[in-house]
Scaffold this motif. Structure first.
Motif, mmCIF file in Angstrom:
data_model
loop_
_atom_site.group_PDB
_atom_site.id
_atom_site.type_symbol
_atom_site.label_atom_id
_atom_site.label_comp_id
_atom_site.label_asym_id
_atom_site.label_seq_id
_atom_site.Cartn_x
_atom_site.Cartn_y
_atom_site.Cartn_z
ATOM 1 N N GLY A 110 0.778 -0.994 -0.115
ATOM 2 C CA GLY A 110 0.030 0.156 0.047
ATOM 3 C C GLY A 110 0.877 1.092 0.004
ATOM 4 N N THR A 111 2.173 1.111 -0.002
ATOM 5 C CA THR A 111 3.090 2.281 0.096
ATOM 6 C C THR A 111 3.669 2.676 -1.176
ATOM 7 N N GLY A 112 4.442 1.815 -1.874
ATOM 8 C CA GLY A 112 5.340 1.862 -3.043
ATOM 9 C C GLY A 112 6.467 2.820 -2.597
ATOM 10 N N SER A 113 6.562 3.874 -3.216
ATOM 11 C CA SER A 113 7.626 4.638 -2.873
ATOM 12 C C SER A 113 7.390 5.758 -1.884
ATOM 13 N N ASP A 114 6.372 5.496 -1.083
ATOM 14 C CA ASP A 114 6.045 6.447 -0.083
ATOM 15 C C ASP A 114 6.494 5.769 1.327
ATOM 16 N N LEU A 115 7.947 5.759 1.470
ATOM 17 C CA LEU A 115 8.648 5.065 2.554
ATOM 18 C C LEU A 115 8.040 5.514 3.954
ATOM 19 N N ALA A 116 7.793 6.970 4.083
ATOM 20 C CA ALA A 116 7.203 7.252 5.410
ATOM 21 C C ALA A 116 5.821 6.531 5.604
ATOM 22 N N GLY A 117 5.282 5.848 4.886
ATOM 23 C CA GLY A 117 3.796 5.293 4.993
ATOM 24 C C GLY A 117 3.946 4.062 5.543
ATOM 25 N N ILE A 118 4.916 3.367 5.502
ATOM 26 C CA ILE A 118 5.162 1.987 6.096
ATOM 27 C C ILE A 118 4.498 1.535 7.152
ATOM 28 N N THR A 119 3.746 0.559 7.190
ATOM 29 C CA THR A 119 3.008 0.119 8.477
ATOM 30 C C THR A 119 3.346 -1.333 8.994
ATOM 31 N N THR A 120 4.357 -2.019 8.406
ATOM 32 C CA THR A 120 4.979 -3.430 9.114
ATOM 33 C C THR A 120 5.422 -2.841 10.358
ATOM 34 N N SER A 121 4.681 -3.685 11.308
ATOM 35 C CA SER A 121 4.968 -3.070 12.703
ATOM 36 C C SER A 121 6.241 -4.035 13.379
ATOM 37 N N ALA A 122 6.879 -3.490 14.313
ATOM 38 C CA ALA A 122 7.713 -3.959 15.232
ATOM 39 C C ALA A 122 7.339 -3.643 16.617
ATOM 40 N N VAL A 123 6.903 -4.636 17.411
ATOM 41 C CA VAL A 123 6.539 -4.338 18.946
ATOM 42 C C VAL A 123 7.504 -5.159 19.920
ATOM 43 N N LYS A 124 7.754 -4.287 20.686
ATOM 44 C CA LYS A 124 8.888 -4.482 21.865
ATOM 45 C C LYS A 124 8.255 -5.667 22.624
ATOM 46 N N THR A 125 9.114 -6.731 22.786
ATOM 47 C CA THR A 125 8.811 -7.934 23.561
ATOM 48 C C THR A 125 9.754 -8.488 24.237
ATOM 49 N N ASP A 126 9.869 -9.571 25.238
ATOM 50 C CA ASP A 126 10.798 -9.976 26.012
ATOM 51 C C ASP A 126 11.988 -10.363 25.047
ATOM 52 N N GLY A 127 13.155 -9.697 25.185
ATOM 53 C CA GLY A 127 14.608 -10.184 24.516
ATOM 54 C C GLY A 127 14.387 -9.833 23.096
ATOM 55 N N GLY A 128 13.410 -8.972 22.605
ATOM 56 C CA GLY A 128 13.566 -8.565 21.070
ATOM 57 C C GLY A 128 12.259 -7.779 20.859
ATOM 58 N N TYR A 129 12.025 -8.171 19.491
ATOM 59 C CA TYR A 129 10.829 -7.383 18.805
ATOM 60 C C TYR A 129 10.011 -8.781 18.163
#
Length: 384
Positions: free
Chosen positions: A134-153
């Motif tokens: 859904g973003t293409g060249s719009d890198l600021a629109g990235i939605t892939t999430s990284a959520v902090k958890t024990d020992g990593g993401y």
């Protein structure tokens, strides 16, 4: 009219060019290239041959097993491999520059000492996962999430058009860890094992560059341990901007080399093709087409080496890298289009490589930040 014109290269750079061509000729004879394209087969033997002869070391620092080459050395490498076969050029660029550049610039010392020697030896391949459906060249629109958890993401989301992900050992992945006041705030880069549980890589059926083709990558609760961040949390944007100059230089260099390959192939065909009792190269209309191809090739090359000199001189060369990317990739497609016209029916036939050159050239204005985006960058630099 040949790639081997020195164009102000040092003796060592001229020798580098010849050595790269010799290495590729042994590992992947030109008569086999079209078959690799038809089979969509990654050029592993050529990739490993470049590693064994030390060429993959050029962009990396000596302390990590690299050769600490200059930007001009890198331009020579990418132009030469792009001339020989863009599929190999795309393959090494993805590991060395697209993804490897983030490791070399922003990884921990521990990761650098582990991964860069493996990259140089051809033992580890990387891919850069930025674009999303859904973003293409719009890198600021990235939605892939990284959520902090024990020992990593935990990583969740999808990426698309990811070159060489199907052969990668690690993926350099741009994620969103938070939302900020500005759209490009909150982005974080991670190094992810391509074979980790929850990573699914699906090859896509692309028009060109079929041996180093694009892929869809899906992340479902993929765990990334602490220490595999390639940026401060939420602050990846400046890193992405710093990497762009080298990426655009490499893309332009590949396209410049490809221009010369196509021009030489069309010239040789025209000298052999007999029409009305004469080689078609005798006719002025064909001669002018070939001269136009040569001019476009030389202009592409000049833009590449201008950027390399500026970067080696410590300049950011923001405008020049965008211009070089536009000029070289658009010239590449125009050269291929003219070359196909010279060959006529043979150019349109799948039995001849010209159709492959034409298909492979078309991705240049699209990939690595579309040329429309490059023009947006230049418009802002003009104060528009």
């Amino acid at each position: 009219m040949t790639l081997t014109n020195t164009f102000g290269l040092t003796d060592e750079q001229s020798m580098l060019r010849e050595a790269v061509l010799d290495t590729l000729a042994r590992a992947l004879p030109q008569e086999d290239v079209l078959g690799f394209d038809e089979r969509k087969e990654f050029p592993e033997a050529a990739y490993q041959a470049l590693a064994e002869t030390g060429f993959l070391a050029i962009p990396f620092a000596e302390e990590y097993g690299g050769a600490q080459g200059s930007y001009k050395d890198l331009a020579v490498l990418m132009e030469t491999v792009g001339y020989y076969y863009t599929g190999v050029a795309q393959a090494i660029m993805t590991t060395l520059i697209y993804a490897g550049g983030h490791v070399a610039r922003f990884a921990s010392e521990e990761l650098k000492h582990k991964l860069i020697p493996e990259i140089v030896a051809g033992e580890t391949k990387l891919a850069l996962a930025m674009s999303e459906p859904g973003t293409g060249s719009d890198l600021a629109g990235i939605t892939t999430s990284a959520v902090k958890t024990d020992g990593g993401y935990l990583i969740n989301g999808a990426k698309v058009w990811i070159t060489c992900a199907h052969v990668a050992d690690y993926l350099v992945v741009i994620t969103r860890t938070s939302k900020g006041d500005r759209r490009h705030d909150g982005l974080t880069t991670f190094l992810i094992d391509a074979k980790a549980p929850g990573v699914t890589i699906s090859p896509l059926n692309m028009l060109g560059r079929r041996t180093s083709h694009a892929n869809e990558v899906v992340f479902e609760n993929v765990f990334v341990p602490d220490g595999y961040e390639l940026s401060e949390e939420g602050k990846a944007w400046p890193n992405l901007m710093k990497a762009l100059g080298t990426e655009r230089l490499a893309l332009a260099a590949i396209s410049a080399g490809h221009c010369f390959k196509i021009t030489e192939y069309a010239r040789d065909y025209a000298k052999d093709r007999i029409q009305f009792g004469h080689p078609i190269s005798d006719y002025q209309v064909v001669q002018h087409k070939l001269v136009d191809m040569w001019i476009k090739s030389e202009v592409a090359r000049q833009s590449v080496y201008r950027v390399a000199d500026l970067l080696d001189g410590g300049e950011s060369a923001i405008e020049e890298t965008s211009i070089a990317k536009i000029v070289a990739t658009e010239n590449n497609f125009e050269v291929a289009n003219i070359g196909l016209q010279i060959l006529g029916g043979a150019g349109y036939s799948m039995e001849y490589p010209m159709q492959m050159y034409f298909r492979d050239s078309r991705v240049g204005p699209i990939g690595g930040g579309t040329n429309e985006i490059q023009r947006n960058v230049l418009a802002k630099r003009m104060g528009l």
